[in-house]
Design a protein around this motif. Structure first.
Motif, PDB file in Angstrom:
ATOM      1  N   UNK A 313       0.777  -1.080   0.130  1.00 14.89           N
ATOM      2  CA  UNK A 313      -0.378   0.014   0.114  1.00 14.89           C
ATOM      3  C   UNK A 313       1.131   1.473   0.073  1.00 14.89           C
ATOM      4  N   UNK A 314       2.223   1.426   0.657  1.00 16.29           N
ATOM      5  CA  UNK A 314       2.549   2.405   0.656  1.00 16.29           C
ATOM      6  C   UNK A 314       3.923   2.233  -0.309  1.00 16.29           C
ATOM      7  N   UNK A 315       4.443   1.398  -0.765  1.00 12.00           N
ATOM      8  CA  UNK A 315       5.384   1.272  -1.895  1.00 12.00           C
ATOM      9  C   UNK A 315       4.856   0.812  -3.143  1.00 12.00           C
ATOM     10  N   UNK A 316       3.759   0.974  -3.593  1.00 13.49           N
ATOM     11  CA  UNK A 316       3.087   0.011  -4.828  1.00 13.49           C
ATOM     12  C   UNK A 316       4.370   0.136  -5.773  1.00 13.49           C
ATOM     13  N   UNK A 317       5.211   0.442  -6.408  1.00 16.11           N
ATOM     14  CA  UNK A 317       6.206   0.450  -7.280  1.00 16.11           C
ATOM     15  C   UNK A 317       7.565  -0.639  -6.858  1.00 16.11           C
ATOM     16  N   UNK A 318       7.442  -0.753  -5.095  1.00 17.55           N
ATOM     17  CA  UNK A 318       8.700  -1.739  -5.367  1.00 17.55           C
ATOM     18  C   UNK A 318       7.319  -3.229  -4.953  1.00 17.55           C
ATOM     19  N   UNK A 319       8.862  -4.390  -5.442  1.00 16.03           N
ATOM     20  CA  UNK A 319       8.364  -5.553  -5.532  1.00 16.03           C
ATOM     21  C   UNK A 319       9.100  -6.653  -3.974  1.00 16.03           C
ATOM     22  N   UNK A 320       8.104  -7.179  -3.620  1.00 14.99           N
ATOM     23  CA  UNK A 320       8.422  -7.601  -2.404  1.00 14.99           C
ATOM     24  C   UNK A 320       8.735  -9.322  -2.424  1.00 14.99           C
ATOM     25  N   UNK A 321      10.110  -9.225  -1.893  1.00 20.85           N
ATOM     26  CA  UNK A 321      10.697 -10.735  -2.083  1.00 20.85           C
ATOM     27  C   UNK A 321      10.583 -11.029  -0.242  1.00 20.85           C
TER      28      UNK A 321
END
Length: 337
Positions: A313-321
């Motif tokens: 929600x806060x950083x939608x451009x970040x990919x989560x791994x």
């Protein structure tokens, strides 16, 4: 370690405390690595950064808790390498502050390679317990707080092998750059620190139990491989100094999952201060008293799913791994074949 209780007493005064209350039930298994990888691959992908072309020069392995092994070409950097993972009763609701410290040399050697640097965020046992053996057996330089220095000297580590930092230093190790940021330890629901305290001299005898290891202030580190990256922001606890990390802009952010809501807008403030990392990697959410040979299992006090939702929600451009113990990742935090 992460603070998780309202009833913890200070073990530095020799008291035992219960860190986990009724919320401690059966530890739920994490999604299997293939599922976690698939979930990460469906996260929004960021625009490739300038460091992407250099990512092949670095590889990363999660050592559980907040620990990492970072290999840059043929050079190895360790961060908070806690590998022996002995039992303290923490995850069974019967924490024993008088648990004796121990190290399994064979197990440690299996995971560390030939480290050149060991970065230590703070001096709780789940971050420093294996560091004395690693330092003495490999000759690696240890970078940490003054408290870490005094504890390691008491353990018999050569003082000339230890570099004391406070935050703000930018250290050039000839192709590996280490930026040091003053940081903060996480707090429990009563806004209290676990095992606080600092040392200004070595203790009179080598620490024997986990209660003999005060926090000693907390640091964060940003490690950059070569001139082009990747850059990796490393946390050892789930709080931070907003001003100290402002503008670091790492490619990868290894972010500790909080166990309480004591820190105001933790996720949004941190990701904004870091400039929206390309990849966010949650750490310090696992049961760190189970062997690294097993799949990671969640600390039941941690809301990993809620944390991941906040990051999205806060950083939608970040990919989560979401990392796995047994996977080797490239400098972009994608699994290597």
């Amino acid at each position: 370690m992460s603070d998780t209780t309202d009833t913890q007493r200070d073990p530095m005064l020799g008291r035992r405390g219960l860190l986990r209350g009724a919320a401690l039930g059966a530890v739920a298994p994490l999604l299997p690595p293939a599922t976690a990888t698939a979930a990460a691959s469906t996260s929004p992908t960021a625009t490739p950064s300038a460091s992407a072309s250099a990512s092949a020069s670095a590889s990363l392995r999660w050592l559980g808790t907040s620990g990492w092994r970072i290999d840059v070409d043929d050079r190895t950097v360790l961060f908070d390498p806690y590998l022996t993972r002995f039992k303290t009763g923490l995850f069974e609701g019967a924490f024993r502050a008088d648990t004796e410290l121990s190290t399994d040399p064979e197990l440690v050697r299996e995971h560390i390679g030939a480290p050149e640097l060991v970065l230590v965020s703070h001096s709780h046992w789940d971050h420093i317990a294996d560091v004395p053996y690693i330092a003495k057996s490999t000759g690696a330089r240890v970078v940490g707080t003054e408290t870490t220095y005094h504890l390691l000297v008491a353990f018999g580590v050569d003082p000339g092998q230890i570099s004391v930092v406070k935050g703000g230093e930018v250290l050039d190790f000839g192709g590996i750059t280490v930026e040091v940021a003053a940081s903060l330890h996480s707090r429990n629901n009563k806004y209290s620190y676990f095992a606080p305290g600092t040392l200004t001299t070595p203790p009179p005898a080598p620490p024997r139990t986990i209660a003999d290891l005060p926090e000693g202030d907390t640091l964060a580190f940003q490690v950059t491989a070569g001139n082009g990256g990747p850059s990796m922001f490393l946390m050892g606890a789930s709080d931070f100094s907003e001003r100290a990390v402002q503008g670091l802009r790492p490619d990868l952010a290894m972010v500790a999952v909080p166990s309480s809501t004591a820190t105001h807008r933790y996720v949004s403030r941190l990701l904004r201060a870091l400039g929206g990392p390309d990849v966010v990697v949650p750490v310090h959410w696992d049961n760190f008293e189970e062997p690294l040979g097993m799949p990671p299992r969640r600390d039941p006090s941690m809301d990993l799913d809620g944390f991941l939702a906040q990051v999205h929600r806060e950083s939608p451009a970040s990919r989560i791994a979401v990392p796995d113990y047994r996977t080797v990742y490239g400098g972009d935090m994608r699994p290597r074949s």
